[in-house]
Design an enzyme around this catalytic site. Structure first.
Site, PDB file in Angstrom:
ATOM      1  N   ARG A   1       0.691  -1.469   0.045  1.00 29.71           N
ATOM      2  CA  ARG A   1      -0.185  -0.196   0.045  1.00 29.71           C
ATOM      3  C   ARG A   1       0.836   1.434  -0.284  1.00 29.71           C
ATOM      4  O   ARG A   1       0.233   2.577  -0.217  1.00 29.71           O
ATOM      5  CB  ARG A   1      -0.943  -0.181   1.080  1.00 29.71           C
ATOM      6  CG  ARG A   1      -2.363  -0.933   0.746  1.00 29.71           C
ATOM      7  CD  ARG A   1      -3.406  -1.185   2.206  1.00 29.71           C
ATOM      8  NE  ARG A   1      -2.615  -1.117   2.928  1.00 29.71           N
ATOM      9  CZ  ARG A   1      -3.245  -1.210   4.527  1.00 29.71           C
ATOM     10  NH1 ARG A   1      -4.372  -0.114   4.749  1.00 29.71           N
ATOM     11  NH2 ARG A   1      -2.934  -1.692   6.008  1.00 29.71           N
TER      12      ARG A   1
ATOM     13  N   ARG B   1      26.582  21.347   5.425  1.00 28.82           N
ATOM     14  CA  ARG B   1      26.330  20.139   5.420  1.00 28.82           C
ATOM     15  C   ARG B   1      27.062  18.909   6.258  1.00 28.82           C
ATOM     16  O   ARG B   1      28.421  19.351   6.791  1.00 28.82           O
ATOM     17  CB  ARG B   1      26.905  19.917   3.792  1.00 28.82           C
ATOM     18  CG  ARG B   1      25.535  20.080   2.586  1.00 28.82           C
ATOM     19  CD  ARG B   1      26.235  20.489   1.538  1.00 28.82           C
ATOM     20  NE  ARG B   1      26.632  19.354   0.637  1.00 28.82           N
ATOM     21  CZ  ARG B   1      27.687  18.982   0.271  1.00 28.82           C
ATOM     22  NH1 ARG B   1      27.901  20.429  -0.816  1.00 28.82           N
ATOM     23  NH2 ARG B   1      27.886  18.061  -0.949  1.00 28.82           N
TER      24      ARG B   1
ATOM     25  N   ASN C   1      38.335  35.951   8.340  1.00 33.40           N
ATOM     26  CA  ASN C   1      37.237  36.686   8.375  1.00 33.40           C
ATOM     27  C   ASN C   1      36.947  36.347   6.403  1.00 33.40           C
ATOM     28  O   ASN C   1      37.837  37.109   5.839  1.00 33.40           O
ATOM     29  CB  ASN C   1      37.395  38.130   8.338  1.00 33.40           C
ATOM     30  CG  ASN C   1      35.955  38.947   7.612  1.00 33.40           C
ATOM     31  OD1 ASN C   1      35.128  38.716   6.973  1.00 33.40           O
ATOM     32  ND2 ASN C   1      35.789  39.695   8.334  1.00 33.40           N
TER      33      ASN C   1
ATOM     34  N   ARG D   1      44.720  39.103  -9.872  1.00 36.92           N
ATOM     35  CA  ARG D   1      43.806  39.605 -10.752  1.00 36.92           C
ATOM     36  C   ARG D   1      44.318  40.396 -11.851  1.00 36.92           C
ATOM     37  O   ARG D   1      44.729  40.748 -11.209  1.00 36.92           O
ATOM     38  CB  ARG D   1      42.755  39.957 -10.353  1.00 36.92           C
ATOM     39  CG  ARG D   1      43.050  41.879  -9.235  1.00 36.92           C
ATOM     40  CD  ARG D   1      42.072  41.767  -8.016  1.00 36.92           C
ATOM     41  NE  ARG D   1      42.780  43.062  -7.506  1.00 36.92           N
ATOM     42  CZ  ARG D   1      42.463  43.567  -6.283  1.00 36.92           C
ATOM     43  NH1 ARG D   1      41.261  43.159  -5.963  1.00 36.92           N
ATOM     44  NH2 ARG D   1      42.442  45.130  -6.220  1.00 36.92           N
TER      45      ARG D   1
ATOM     46  N   GLY E   1       9.380  -4.002  11.530  1.00 38.42           N
ATOM     47  CA  GLY E   1       9.716  -3.170  11.014  1.00 38.42           C
ATOM     48  C   GLY E   1       9.582  -1.833  10.907  1.00 38.42           C
ATOM     49  O   GLY E   1       9.503  -1.032  10.188  1.00 38.42           O
TER      50      GLY E   1
ATOM     51  N   SER F   1      37.028  39.792  -1.009  1.00 39.76           N
ATOM     52  CA  SER F   1      35.433  38.986  -1.091  1.00 39.76           C
ATOM     53  C   SER F   1      35.715  39.064  -3.515  1.00 39.76           C
ATOM     54  O   SER F   1      36.183  39.123  -3.012  1.00 39.76           O
ATOM     55  CB  SER F   1      34.364  40.517  -1.814  1.00 39.76           C
ATOM     56  OG  SER F   1      34.151  40.887  -0.486  1.00 39.76           O
TER      57      SER F   1
HETATM   58  C1  UD1 Z   1      -0.472  -8.517  11.956  1.00 36.92           C
HETATM   59  C2  UD1 Z   1      -0.712  -9.097  13.328  1.00 36.92           C
HETATM   60  C3  UD1 Z   1      -2.408  -8.343  14.007  1.00 36.92           C
HETATM   61  C4  UD1 Z   1      -2.013  -7.243  14.297  1.00 36.92           C
HETATM   62  C5  UD1 Z   1      -1.814  -6.668  13.142  1.00 36.92           C
HETATM   63  C6  UD1 Z   1      -0.940  -5.238  14.216  1.00 36.92           C
HETATM   64  C7  UD1 Z   1      -0.042 -11.525  12.515  1.00 36.92           C
HETATM   65  C8  UD1 Z   1      -1.474 -12.791  11.764  1.00 36.92           C
HETATM   66  N1  UD1 Z   1      -1.937 -10.581  12.375  1.00 36.92           N
HETATM   67  O1  UD1 Z   1      -1.193  -8.598  11.069  1.00 36.92           O
HETATM   68  O2  UD1 Z   1      -2.592  -9.553  14.694  1.00 36.92           O
HETATM   69  O3  UD1 Z   1      -3.486  -6.915  14.949  1.00 36.92           O
HETATM   70  O4  UD1 Z   1      -0.192  -6.553  12.334  1.00 36.92           O
HETATM   71  O5  UD1 Z   1      -0.129  -4.966  12.661  1.00 36.92           O
HETATM   72  O6  UD1 Z   1      -0.016 -12.011  12.826  1.00 36.92           O
HETATM   73  N2  UD1 Z   1       5.838 -10.218   8.163  1.00 36.92           N
HETATM   74  C9  UD1 Z   1       6.824 -10.489   7.379  1.00 36.92           C
HETATM   75  N3  UD1 Z   1       6.943 -11.323   6.874  1.00 36.92           N
HETATM   76  C10 UD1 Z   1       5.160 -12.315   6.308  1.00 36.92           C
HETATM   77  C11 UD1 Z   1       4.236 -11.672   7.041  1.00 36.92           C
HETATM   78  C12 UD1 Z   1       4.987 -10.421   7.639  1.00 36.92           C
HETATM   79  O7  UD1 Z   1       7.826  -9.954   7.711  1.00 36.92           O
HETATM   80  O8  UD1 Z   1       5.328 -13.446   5.691  1.00 36.92           O
HETATM   81  C13 UD1 Z   1       5.918  -8.450   8.922  1.00 36.92           C
HETATM   82  C14 UD1 Z   1       5.577  -7.412   8.066  1.00 36.92           C
HETATM   83  O9  UD1 Z   1       6.665  -7.189   7.086  1.00 36.92           O
HETATM   84  C15 UD1 Z   1       5.175  -6.312   9.011  1.00 36.92           C
HETATM   85  C16 UD1 Z   1       4.765  -7.529  10.180  1.00 36.92           C
HETATM   86  O10 UD1 Z   1       5.171  -8.473   9.473  1.00 36.92           O
HETATM   87  O11 UD1 Z   1       6.055  -6.017   9.469  1.00 36.92           O
HETATM   88  C17 UD1 Z   1       2.918  -7.520  10.130  1.00 36.92           C
HETATM   89  O12 UD1 Z   1       2.924  -8.645   9.038  1.00 36.92           O
HETATM   90  P1  UD1 Z   1       1.197  -8.097   8.634  1.00 36.92           P
HETATM   91  O13 UD1 Z   1       0.735  -8.413   6.905  1.00 36.92           O
HETATM   92  O14 UD1 Z   1       1.170  -6.253   8.280  1.00 36.92           O
HETATM   93  O15 UD1 Z   1       0.046  -7.959   8.915  1.00 36.92           O
HETATM   94  P2  UD1 Z   1      -1.147  -7.650   9.889  1.00 36.92           P
HETATM   95  O16 UD1 Z   1      -2.124  -8.414   8.393  1.00 36.92           O
HETATM   96  O17 UD1 Z   1      -1.495  -6.552  10.090  1.00 36.92           O
END
Ligand code: UD1
Ligand code: MG
Length: 453
Positions: A19, A319, A363, A426, A108, A391
């Site tokens: 998304r 920077r 300066n 110059r 993450g 300058s």
């Molecule tokens: C999950 C929870 C849900 C909770 C919600 C909170 C499960 C089944 N559901 O749902 O209960 O309310 O989070 O936000 O756990 N990820 C992986 N590998 C995978 C699937 C997911 O690394 O195979 C990671 C995603 O990158 C993400 C996290 O796990 O960081 C959660 O996955 P996501 O698919 O967002 O789970 P939700 O459907 O939101």
């Protein structure tokens, strides 16, 4: 409070982030100048984990590079196919061989969780086998529901699999979970994918534990803390929340900002007491402002250190590697990169100072440029203490201007200037008496002739 049990973090970061509509993996989108994953790593690091495992998948290579930068000791494991959160955690098992203690699962893409909350979770492990972090959701929507029996968690049911009565529950799963490593991996071995999503759910673990006679509980935190980021709009809202919190923290540290809502900080910005930050200032990562410094309006700073009493801007750009000593002065439309500006030195107008050292009290006149780049390599310019650079001087590096030396305005300095010398480089001025008036008269006549014809 120190935690007695050894901790291993497992951070889930394999998901697609569909998304976000982005080529950049979701966990690499920045919040407060650092990728989302860095925030989770930072919160987890506060627990002094014995091991940190990051589960990568989508955009794994880029995520692994970022992780190496923020947590060099972390181990990244690829989850080749994203078969669900339970499957993801299971991938960490080889990296946790020989580890005994608690596993804490983080996401993450959930950057706001605090070390205090994580500590509470680990502490709750003293009385429960499985600890889940929950929150009262304003809009429970797609979240997993925590089915409580008193203070015990009976099970988690995913929204997709929930009955109408279960969907009415507003105490929801954040996704964070703590459990003893051996217990967790044993229970994960029993998780199947016979559910609405066809995924291996981490959320099946509490129910499986309870069925074995183990105990599970959920502790609650603010919904804001578990905020996950799934869309650009959520990223923007998260940034706004981050900035609000960081501005409050900076004000509480004794810093004056008359329009804090226009000042943007990075996750690691440090500002000393009695510093003043005027409106519309932007801080990139790694900036430290010491006490009493003044950052004037519309300045942009990144990777810079501003010492006590220094003044920057308005409209200045610092920077990475800009290092200002006490009382240094960087004025409008001045850019400083990888340069030390000595105590009380002034670069007040329209200059570029890069790959340079400016001695104390020097300066630098308006329009001075260190010509540091020959198209292939960068070169250094050294400007001695109390030197006066006229300058519009071009300092063609590598070059050294000695202490107490001067350069004449408009000079192109290609050779070193000894201490106390005046360098003039110059064209010599020639005055032609009366020639301006004659020239003008001739041009006017020419114009009149053209218009007449
Ligand atoms: C999950 C929870 C849900 C909770 C919600 C909170 C499960 C089944 N559901 O749902 O209960 O309310 O989070 O936000 O756990 N990820 C992986 N590998 C995978 C699937 C997911 O690394 O195979 C990671 C995603 O990158 C993400 C996290 O796990 O960081 C959660 O996955 P996501 O698919 O967002 O789970 P939700 O459907 O939101
Ligand atoms: Mg999610």
């Amino acid at each position: 409070m120190p935690i007695a049990t050894p901790i291993a973090l497992v951070i889930l970061a394999a998901g697609q982030g569909t998304r976000m509509l982005s080529d950049l993996p979701k966990v690499l989108h920045p919040l407060g100048g650092a990728p989302l994953i860095a925030h989770a790593l930072r919160a987890g690091a506060a627990l002094a984990p014995e091991r940190t495992v990051v589960i990568t998948g989508q955009g794994a290579e880029a995520v692994e590079t970022a992780v190496a930068g923020f947590a060099p000791d972390a181990v990244c494991i690829r989850q080749e196919e994203q078969l669900g959160t339970g499957h993801a955690v299971l991938q960490a098992a080889p990296a946790l061989e020989g580890f005994t203690g608690d596993v804490l699962v983080l996401y993450g893409d959930t950057p706001f969780v605090t070390p205090e909350t994580l500590t509470c979770m680990v502490e709750a492990r003293a009385t429960h086998d499985i600890v889940v972090l929950g929150f009262g959701a304003a809009d429970p929507g797609r979240y997993g529901r925590l089915i409580m029996e008193g203070d015990k968690l009976a099970r988690i049911v995913e929204a997709k699999d929930a009955s109408e009565a279960e969907r009415a529950v507003s105490f929801c799963n954040s996704g964070l979970l703590a459990a003893d490593a051996a217990t967790l991996f044993r229970l994960l071995g029993q998780v199947g994918n016979g559910n609405a999503a066809g995924e291996y759910y981490l959320t099946d673990v509490p129910g499986l534990a309870v069925a074995e006679g183990l105990s599970a509980t959920a502790i609650a935190c603010d919904e804001a803390e578990t905020l996950g980021i799934n869309t650009r709009a959520e990223l923007a809202s998260a940034e706004a929340l981050f900035q609000t919190a960081k501005r409050a923290e900076i004000l509480e540290a004794g810093v004056t900002m008359i329009a804090p809502e226009t000042v943007f900080f990075a996750y690691d910005t440090v500002v000393g007491r009695d510093a003043v930050i005027e409106p519309n200032v932007v801080f990139g990562p790694s900036v430290t402002i010491e006490t009493g410094a003044l950052i004037r309006a519309f300045s942009h700073l990144e990777g810079a250190h501003v010492s006590a009493g220094a003044i920057v801007g308005p409209y200045a750009r610092l920077r990475p590697g800009a290092e200002l000593s006490n009382g240094a002065r960087i004025g409008n439309f001045v850019e400083v990169k990888a340069a030390q500006i000595g105590e009380g030195a002034k670069v007040n107008h329209l200059s570029y100072i890069g790959d340079a050292t400016v001695g104390e009290g020097a300066n630098i006149g308006a329009g001075t440029i260190t010509c540091n780049y020959d198209g292939v390599m960068k070169h250094e310019a050294q400007i001695g203490a109390r030197a006066f650079i006229g300058s519009n001087t071009m300092l063609v590096a590598p070059v050294t201007v000695g202490a107490d030396a001067m350069t004449a305005s408009g000079s192109v300095i290609t050779e070193d200037v000894p201490d106390q010398a005046l360098a003039v480089a110059r064209g010599k001025q020639v005055n032609k008496p009366g020639l301006a008036a004659k020239l003008m008269a001739r041009l006017r006549a020419l114009k009149a002739k053209k218009e007449g014809s």
